[in-house]
Scaffold this active site. Sequence first.
Site, PDB file in Angstrom:
ATOM      1  N   LYS A 124       0.818  -1.211   0.000  1.00 39.48           N
ATOM      2  CA  LYS A 124       0.000   0.000   0.000  1.00 39.48           C
ATOM      3  C   LYS A 124       0.850   1.259   0.000  1.00 39.48           C
ATOM      4  O   LYS A 124       0.453   2.267  -0.577  1.00 39.48           O
ATOM      5  CB  LYS A 124      -1.000  -0.001   1.165  1.00 39.48           C
ATOM      6  CG  LYS A 124      -2.104  -1.021   0.944  1.00 39.48           C
ATOM      7  CD  LYS A 124      -3.406  -0.693   1.627  1.00 39.48           C
ATOM      8  CE  LYS A 124      -4.459  -1.705   1.177  1.00 39.48           C
ATOM      9  NZ  LYS A 124      -5.705  -1.680   1.898  1.00 39.48           N
ATOM     10  N   LYS A 206      -3.808 -10.649  -6.314  1.00 40.30           N
ATOM     11  CA  LYS A 206      -5.135 -10.921  -5.753  1.00 40.30           C
ATOM     12  C   LYS A 206      -6.174  -9.938  -6.293  1.00 40.30           C
ATOM     13  O   LYS A 206      -5.857  -8.793  -6.625  1.00 40.30           O
ATOM     14  CB  LYS A 206      -5.119 -10.906  -4.219  1.00 40.30           C
ATOM     15  CG  LYS A 206      -5.173  -9.548  -3.578  1.00 40.30           C
ATOM     16  CD  LYS A 206      -5.659  -9.639  -2.128  1.00 40.30           C
ATOM     17  CE  LYS A 206      -5.858  -8.200  -1.627  1.00 40.30           C
ATOM     18  NZ  LYS A 206      -6.706  -8.059  -0.487  1.00 40.30           N
ATOM     19  N   LYS A 209     -10.581  -4.737  -4.323  1.00 39.04           N
ATOM     20  CA  LYS A 209     -11.615  -3.751  -4.628  1.00 39.04           C
ATOM     21  C   LYS A 209     -11.025  -2.381  -4.930  1.00 39.04           C
ATOM     22  O   LYS A 209     -11.707  -1.536  -5.495  1.00 39.04           O
ATOM     23  CB  LYS A 209     -12.650  -3.686  -3.506  1.00 39.04           C
ATOM     24  CG  LYS A 209     -12.159  -3.259  -2.140  1.00 39.04           C
ATOM     25  CD  LYS A 209     -13.356  -3.065  -1.209  1.00 39.04           C
ATOM     26  CE  LYS A 209     -13.313  -3.985  -0.007  1.00 39.04           C
ATOM     27  NZ  LYS A 209     -12.292  -3.618   0.978  1.00 39.04           N
TER      28      LYS A 209
HETATM   29  P1  ATP Z   1      -8.442  -3.148  -0.430  1.00 41.58           P
HETATM   30  O1  ATP Z   1      -8.182  -3.399  -1.864  1.00 41.58           O
HETATM   31  O2  ATP Z   1      -9.152  -1.859  -0.139  1.00 41.58           O
HETATM   32  O3  ATP Z   1      -7.278  -3.408   0.454  1.00 41.58           O
HETATM   33  P2  ATP Z   1      -9.607  -5.747  -0.288  1.00 41.58           P
HETATM   34  O4  ATP Z   1     -10.398  -6.032  -1.500  1.00 41.58           O
HETATM   35  O5  ATP Z   1      -8.286  -6.394  -0.154  1.00 41.58           O
HETATM   36  O6  ATP Z   1      -9.524  -4.204  -0.019  1.00 41.58           O
HETATM   37  P3  ATP Z   1     -10.417  -6.076   2.453  1.00 41.58           P
HETATM   38  O7  ATP Z   1     -11.442  -5.187   3.053  1.00 41.58           O
HETATM   39  O8  ATP Z   1      -9.006  -5.745   2.762  1.00 41.58           O
HETATM   40  O9  ATP Z   1     -10.557  -6.188   0.899  1.00 41.58           O
HETATM   41  O10 ATP Z   1     -10.716  -7.587   2.847  1.00 41.58           O
HETATM   42  C1  ATP Z   1     -11.901  -8.081   3.379  1.00 41.58           C
HETATM   43  C2  ATP Z   1     -11.829  -9.580   3.511  1.00 41.58           C
HETATM   44  O11 ATP Z   1     -11.848 -10.172   2.200  1.00 41.58           O
HETATM   45  C3  ATP Z   1     -10.566 -10.108   4.173  1.00 41.58           C
HETATM   46  O12 ATP Z   1     -10.865 -11.224   4.965  1.00 41.58           O
HETATM   47  C4  ATP Z   1      -9.693 -10.502   3.026  1.00 41.58           C
HETATM   48  O13 ATP Z   1      -8.750 -11.490   3.370  1.00 41.58           O
HETATM   49  C5  ATP Z   1     -10.725 -11.028   2.039  1.00 41.58           C
HETATM   50  N1  ATP Z   1     -10.251 -10.901   0.664  1.00 41.58           N
HETATM   51  C6  ATP Z   1      -9.913  -9.755   0.042  1.00 41.58           C
HETATM   52  N2  ATP Z   1      -9.550  -9.989  -1.226  1.00 41.58           N
HETATM   53  C7  ATP Z   1      -9.658 -11.329  -1.397  1.00 41.58           C
HETATM   54  C8  ATP Z   1      -9.429 -12.193  -2.512  1.00 41.58           C
HETATM   55  N3  ATP Z   1      -9.001 -11.723  -3.656  1.00 41.58           N
HETATM   56  N4  ATP Z   1      -9.659 -13.511  -2.353  1.00 41.58           N
HETATM   57  C9  ATP Z   1     -10.094 -14.017  -1.181  1.00 41.58           C
HETATM   58  N5  ATP Z   1     -10.329 -13.254  -0.099  1.00 41.58           N
HETATM   59  C10 ATP Z   1     -10.123 -11.926  -0.189  1.00 41.58           C
END
Ligand code: ATP
Length: 344
Positions: A124, A206, A209
């Site tokens: 980040k 990964k 969002k």
């Molecule tokens: P950001 O991109 O804003 O960091 P993010 O999409 O990674 O957000 P988070 O809010 O950080 O989402 O994660 C919420 C939950 O979803 C966490 O338990 C995280 O491990 C899970 N998660 C996020 N992305 C994935 C993915 N690609 N596959 C499986 N689990 C995920």
Amino acid sequence: METENKEIQAPERRKRIFSGVQPSGTITLGNYIGAIRNWVNLQEEYDCAFAMMDMHSITVRQTPAELRKRTLELLALYIACGIDPEKCILFIQSHNSAHAELAWVLNCYTYMGELQRMTQFKDKSARHADNINAGLFTYPVLMAADILLYQADCVPVGKDQMQHIEICRDIANRFNALYGNVFTIPEGLLVKSGAKIMSLQEPTKKMSKSDPNPKGFISMMDDFNVIAKKIKSAVTDSEGIIEYRPEDDSKAGINNLLSIMAVMTDSNPEKVAEGFEGQGYGAFKSAVAEAVVEGIRPIREEYDRIIKDKAYLQDIYRNGAEQAHRIADRTLKKVYKKVGFVVE
Ligand code: ATP
Ligand code: LTN
């Protein structure tokens, strides 16, 4: 006698679960598969608390009106996915001041070196080089406070968060070694399949969002046509063979689609691959698109109904905050006493 026995036996405490998602963007299929979907099954067996992690999300700049809106949308989505507010505590992180209070104390029991090693911080800060703030650095400490306040036994998250669970355990063990058994040591809980859904455009990364390229992720709010289009233009390979080879990076795109299809059809990637033996990527992608759309459709219908009822949502998060405070305050008071604060 039977009745006496029942009286003597202490009621076993149900195990506790804590987890949450940041309202930092619209929820992706990755968040659903890796986290939220899993919570639905757990609520039957555990005492669960799930929060909207708004305090975490301001470690990256947010538009205030958007953040407010997305926090409520996230709550509606939790419920639409099957989280039952009668069974679980649902609340907004910033409504419980104990999170910030415990995070401060834990900051004083966490080393700079430990935080410097966090891959999310490295990722980040590379992505937001103009805003490498202290909150981004101490993000895992606030996350540890979230978990430890509720004495959570298990924390169901996606694979990317396991490093944060590890540091949480380290902080808790350090604190317990100094002051006695203050915190339950939590364990991370991964889903068997789909713990890391990959980007559709860069399948070795990964699905996230906050990906600036919306073609890389499927939002739970995307139009169904858009979802189908995104899946059909997912990056694959030129081999033309539908086979699940998780160790082979050149198959990352196909592996990812097989994992998605497996979760959406309650199967496993190998079995899904067998079913498509000899078929082309086009037909396979169409089937994946259909499975995803059909999986999301009922959630969206529920969501559309719930999001309109602002009074219902308000009732849930107010009631959730009250319950969350009650549990968290007990832990916080214990911590304050242990470190030597004067507790009234
Ligand atoms: P950001 O991109 O804003 O960091 P993010 O999409 O990674 O957000 P988070 O809010 O950080 O989402 O994660 C919420 C939950 O979803 C966490 O338990 C995280 O491990 C899970 N998660 C996020 N992305 C994935 C993915 N690609 N596959 C499986 N689990 C995920
Ligand atoms: N960092 C998590 C969100 C989060 C969380 C938590 C998850 C914040 N606090 C406590 C589980 C338990 C993420 O998914 N990015």
